[in-house]
Design a protein around this motif. Structure first.
Motif, PDB file in Angstrom:
ATOM      1  N   GLU A   1     -19.862  55.847 -29.021  1.00 52.05           N
ATOM      2  CA  GLU A   1     -19.971  55.222 -27.523  1.00 52.05           C
ATOM      3  C   GLU A   1     -19.422  53.754 -27.838  1.00 52.05           C
ATOM      4  O   GLU A   1     -19.545  52.744 -27.278  1.00 52.05           O
ATOM      5  N   VAL A   2     -18.353  53.573 -28.492  1.00 53.64           N
ATOM      6  CA  VAL A   2     -17.748  52.415 -28.550  1.00 53.64           C
ATOM      7  C   VAL A   2     -16.211  52.816 -28.230  1.00 53.64           C
ATOM      8  O   VAL A   2     -15.665  53.718 -28.675  1.00 53.64           O
ATOM      9  N   TYR A   3     -15.513  51.776 -27.537  1.00 51.54           N
ATOM     10  CA  TYR A   3     -14.411  52.166 -27.055  1.00 51.54           C
ATOM     11  C   TYR A   3     -13.409  50.926 -27.146  1.00 51.54           C
ATOM     12  O   TYR A   3     -13.415  50.050 -26.723  1.00 51.54           O
ATOM     13  N   PRO A   4     -12.480  50.740 -28.156  1.00 50.42           N
ATOM     14  CA  PRO A   4     -11.580  49.553 -28.323  1.00 50.42           C
ATOM     15  C   PRO A   4     -10.396  49.570 -27.582  1.00 50.42           C
ATOM     16  O   PRO A   4     -10.243  50.545 -26.831  1.00 50.42           O
ATOM     17  N   ASP A   5      -9.836  48.585 -27.431  1.00 53.02           N
ATOM     18  CA  ASP A   5      -8.496  48.566 -26.792  1.00 53.02           C
ATOM     19  C   ASP A   5      -7.593  48.343 -28.264  1.00 53.02           C
ATOM     20  O   ASP A   5      -8.081  48.111 -29.278  1.00 53.02           O
ATOM     21  N   SER A   6      -6.368  48.335 -27.885  1.00 50.01           N
ATOM     22  CA  SER A   6      -5.344  48.170 -28.821  1.00 50.01           C
ATOM     23  C   SER A   6      -3.962  47.408 -28.533  1.00 50.01           C
ATOM     24  O   SER A   6      -3.786  47.620 -27.281  1.00 50.01           O
ATOM     25  N   VAL A   7      -3.347  46.875 -29.323  1.00 52.44           N
ATOM     26  CA  VAL A   7      -2.152  46.316 -29.066  1.00 52.44           C
ATOM     27  C   VAL A   7      -1.225  47.194 -29.825  1.00 52.44           C
ATOM     28  O   VAL A   7      -1.134  47.220 -31.116  1.00 52.44           O
TER      29      VAL A   7
END
Length: 171
Positions: free
Chosen positions: A99-105
């Protein structure tokens, strides 16, 4: 370290360094620049308030999937790292189980600058940071290890960075 690096068409040389930590005057060696265009910066904000256990869980989940990552930064409340762009979906799936939702570049390029003779580059990190700042190029990451300088920038800036390096380092 990523293995798919492409040689930039010309080499450049940094100007002579005026100071060296050991006190001896020594000029920087000629350098080579390589780059990898298929890099994504992944950022994870702290999902819970249970200390650093979530960091260990996240890296354990990535390890179980055989995930290779680089340029790791662990800060209070945030973890970030780079991966090959083709692996981003696997990263998201691995972390979703926690339940970890990263963002990204996405669309990043990692430039690697090293001395041709294998000697450490002197004052290169400062020079690189100054060059990018003068051109208003956002610096996503800047790391140094044993004279190897690595810079993470958006892919759209690669041409501008090459021109700035040529101009600032009298190539």
């Amino acid at each position: 370290m990523f293995h798919t690096l492409k040689q930039v068409p010309h080499s450049i040389a940094f100007p002579a360094s005026n100071t060296v930590e050991s006190g001896a005057a020594k000029e920087d060696q000629a350098i080579s620049i390589t780059y990898d265009k298929s890099v994504t910066l992944v950022r994870i904000n702290c999902p819970r308030q249970d200390g650093h256990d979530w960091v260990i869980e996240a890296f354990t989940a990535l390890e179980k999937c055989g995930m290779a990552f680089d340029m790791v930064s662990i800060q209070p409340g945030e973890v970030s790292f780079t991966v090959k762009s083709r692996l981003v979906d696997s990263v998201y799936r691995s972390l979703e189980k926690l339940e970890v939702y990263p963002d990204s570049v996405t669309d990043c390029v990692k430039l690697s600058v090293r001395g041709r003779s294998g000697q450490p580059l002197l004052s290169s990190m400062i020079t690189m940071a100054e060059t990018l700042a003068q051109c208003n190029i956002p610096l996503l990451r800047l790391v140094e290890s044993y004279g190897l300088i690595e810079v993470l920038i958006a892919t759209g800036y690669i041409s501008e960075v090459r021109k700035a390096l040529a101009k600032n380092f009298n190539c």
